[in-house]
Design a protein around this motif. Structure first.
Motif, PDB file in Angstrom:
ATOM      1  N   HIS A  61      49.295  35.467  46.304  1.00  0.00           N
ATOM      2  CA  HIS A  61      50.324  36.743  46.493  1.00  0.00           C
ATOM      3  C   HIS A  61      49.643  38.088  46.979  1.00  0.00           C
ATOM      4  CE1 HIS A  61      53.950  39.505  45.630  1.00  0.00           C
ATOM      5  NE2 HIS A  61      52.987  40.356  45.308  1.00  0.00           N
ATOM      6  N   TYR A  62      48.452  38.195  46.547  1.00  0.00           N
ATOM      7  CA  TYR A  62      47.583  39.356  46.928  1.00  0.00           C
ATOM      8  C   TYR A  62      46.710  39.011  48.285  1.00  0.00           C
ATOM      9  CZ  TYR A  62      49.818  42.052  43.292  1.00  0.00           C
ATOM     10  OH  TYR A  62      50.783  42.574  42.384  1.00  0.00           O
ATOM     11  N   GLU A  63      46.717  37.769  48.477  1.00  0.00           N
ATOM     12  CA  GLU A  63      45.660  37.166  49.386  1.00  0.00           C
ATOM     13  C   GLU A  63      44.387  37.464  49.200  1.00  0.00           C
ATOM     14  OE1 GLU A  63      46.824  37.296  53.575  1.00  0.00           O
ATOM     15  OE2 GLU A  63      48.816  38.176  53.026  1.00  0.00           O
ATOM     16  N   ILE A  64      43.801  37.119  47.909  1.00  0.00           N
ATOM     17  CA  ILE A  64      42.613  37.431  47.480  1.00  0.00           C
ATOM     18  C   ILE A  64      41.723  36.180  47.165  1.00  0.00           C
ATOM     19  CG2 ILE A  64      41.183  38.309  45.421  1.00  0.00           C
ATOM     20  CD1 ILE A  64      43.214  40.647  45.370  1.00  0.00           C
ATOM     21  N   PRO A  65      40.766  35.823  48.047  1.00  0.00           N
ATOM     22  CA  PRO A  65      40.053  34.598  47.851  1.00  0.00           C
ATOM     23  C   PRO A  65      39.356  34.720  46.548  1.00  0.00           C
ATOM     24  CG  PRO A  65      38.755  36.229  49.527  1.00  0.00           C
ATOM     25  CD  PRO A  65      40.115  36.771  49.057  1.00  0.00           C
ATOM     26  N   ALA A  66      39.068  33.631  46.261  1.00  0.00           N
ATOM     27  CA  ALA A  66      38.080  33.518  44.940  1.00  0.00           C
ATOM     28  C   ALA A  66      37.313  32.042  44.830  1.00  0.00           C
ATOM     29  CB  ALA A  66      39.026  33.322  43.690  1.00  0.00           C
ATOM     30  N   THR A  67      36.277  31.977  44.096  1.00  0.00           N
ATOM     31  CA  THR A  67      35.440  30.805  43.820  1.00  0.00           C
ATOM     32  C   THR A  67      35.732  30.449  42.318  1.00  0.00           C
ATOM     33  OG1 THR A  67      33.933  31.440  45.430  1.00  0.00           O
ATOM     34  CG2 THR A  67      33.109  29.802  43.887  1.00  0.00           C
TER      35      THR A  67
END
Ligand SMILES: [Zn+2]
Length: 345
Positions: free
Chosen positions: A103-109
Motif C-alpha cells: 500500500h505504501y510502496e515500501i520495500p523490505a527484507t
C-alpha cells in the motif's frame, strides 16, 4: 588538556556528527499481528504498523537494503533513508505486513530462519510462552537435565495458572524489572538456559518440557513460520526481498567454525532452492557473531549482514555489521518522535 576539556570536545564532536552528518536507519521488526501475550515484545499491531509505514512514507526515504549497500560502497549515505527489515520468518510477514508495505510502496527484507520454513512447531521461545504463560495446570515439579546440570523447579501454587492470573499478567514482558510470579521467573530462567544450548540438545530439552506440560509438539497457528509456498508469495512482486537467518537460529558465537559454516551456508542454499534466485543478505540471530562468521559469509557470497547493535547507519558503516534499531508497538505519534530522534539527532 584536562579530562573535562577532552570530554567536552568529544561531546561537541558527537553533537556535530549527529547534527550535520547524514545517516540512514535500518528498522528491525519481527511480527505484525495482535497477540494475547507477547513476552519478548516481538509483535507490532497491524494498525500500528500501517501508521508507522505512513510516517516513513511522509518523512523519510524508504530504501532497499541492497541500495543502501551500494551507497555505502561509495561512502555515501542518503540522509533520512530508512530500510525496513524483519527477522525470523513468521507467516504474518506475508499475511499482515506485505499488504501494508505494498500500500505504501515500501520495500523490505525478511530474514528467514531456513530450518523453520514449513515447520508446524513453534520457535522455541514461543513454546515457552505456550507452556508457561497460558492458563492451565502443570505438574508441580519440573526436573530438566541440561548439559549435565539439573534445572529443578517447584511451582507450588503456581502450578495452576487461572484465567484470572492470566488476565492480570498477560502484559508482562522480559524487559520489565519485576516478575509477578514463579511462572514468569521460570520463563526467564528457561529462556537463558535454552539460549545456551545448540540445535539438537535444545530440541531434546524442549521435547521434554512439552511432554512434562502435556502439550502438543504442533504449535499454535498464530505462531507459524512461513511455509515454502508462503515464502515464494512473500518475495513475488519484487517489493520484499528474502535474506538468510541461519537454519536453527543459534548464537553463532557459541558454535565452532564448522558448525557456523553449516548454519550459514545451508540456510543460503535452502532459501535459494525454494526461491530460485540468489540470497545475498544475512542477519545474525540474537545479534551474535564472530570474525569467523564474517569470513564465512564473505566466502559464501553474501554482500551484507545486519546485527542487532542499535545505531544509525553512517557512511563508514561495516556492511557485515550493520546496526539496526528495534521498533516497538507504537502508534504514529511516539513512532514519529522516536524516528526524529534517530534521524535528526
Ligand atoms: Zn531472529
Amino acid at each position: 588538556m584536562s579530562v573535562g576539556a577532552m570530554r567536552g570536545l568529544r561531546r561537541a564532536a558527537r553533537w556535530l556528527k549527529y547534527r550535520f552528518t547524514s545517516r540512514a536507519l535500518i528498522l528491525m521488526y519481527h511480527r505484525v499481528t495482535t497477540l494475547p501475550t507477547d513476552p519478548h515484545l516481538l509483535a507490532v499491531r497491524p494498525d500500528h504498523f500501517a501508521e508507522q509505514m505512513e510516517e516513513i512514507r511522509r518523512h523519510c526515504i524508504p530504501m532497499r537494503l541492497q541500495e543502501l549497500i551500494e551507497a555505502l560502497r561509495e561512502r555515501k549515505v542518503p540522509n533520512r533513508a530508512v530500510v525496513v527489515t524483519f527477522d525470523d520468518g513468521y507467516a504474518d510477514n506475508l499475511h499482515e505486513a506485505k499488504p501494508v508495505l505494498e500500500h505504501y510502496e515500501i520495500p523490505a527484507t525478511v530474514f528467514v530462519t531456513a530450518g523453520q520454513v514449513g515447520n508446524r512447531r513453534e520457535f522455541w521461545w514461543d513454546d515457552l510462552d505456550r507452556v508457561l504463560l497460558q492458563p492451565g495446570t502443570l505438574p508441580a515439579r519440573l526436573r530438566l537435565a541440561m548439559k549435565g546440570r539439573l534445572c529443578d523447579c517447584e511451582l507450588g501454587d503456581a502450578r495452576t495458572y487461572t484465567e484470572n492470573d492470566y488476565r492480570q499478567r498477560r502484559d508482562w514482558h522480559v524487559e520489565r524489572q519485576d516478575d509477578p510470579g514463579p511462572r514468569q521467573r521460570l520463563f526467564r530462567r528457561l529462556y537463558v538456559e535454552l539460549s545456551a544450548l545448540v540445535g539438537g540438545e535444545r530440541q531434546r530439552v524442549l521435547d521434554e518440557l512439552l511432554a512434562w506440560a502435556g502439550a502438543e509438539r504442533t504449535g499454535r497457528r498464530s505462531h507459524y513460520a512461513l511455509t515454502t509456498e508462503e515464502l515464494i508469495l512473500l518475495q513475488a512482486g519484487g517489493l520484499v526481498d528474502v535474506g538468510a537467518h541461519t537454519m536453527t537460529h543459534p548464537y553463532l558465537a557459541a558454535l565452532t567454525g564448522a558448525e557456523q559454516n553449516c548454519e550459514i551456508r545451508q540456510s543460503k542454499q535452502c532459501l535459494e532452492a525454494i526461491l530460485g534466485c540468489p540470497v545475498t543478505s544475512f542477519a545474525y540471530p540474537h545479534g551474535s557473531s564472530t570474525p569467523e562468521s564474517v569470513a564465512i559469509l564473505n566466502e559464501a557470497g553474501f554482500v551484507c549482514a545486519c546485527s542487532s547493535h542499535p545505531d544509525a547507519v553512517w557512511r563508514d558503516a561495516d556492511p557485515f555489521c550493520l546496526p539496526r534499531v528495534v521498533v516497538r508497538d507504537w502508534s504514529s505519534k511516539p513512532f514519529r518522535r522516536w524516528l526524529r530522534w534517530w534521524i535528526n539527532g
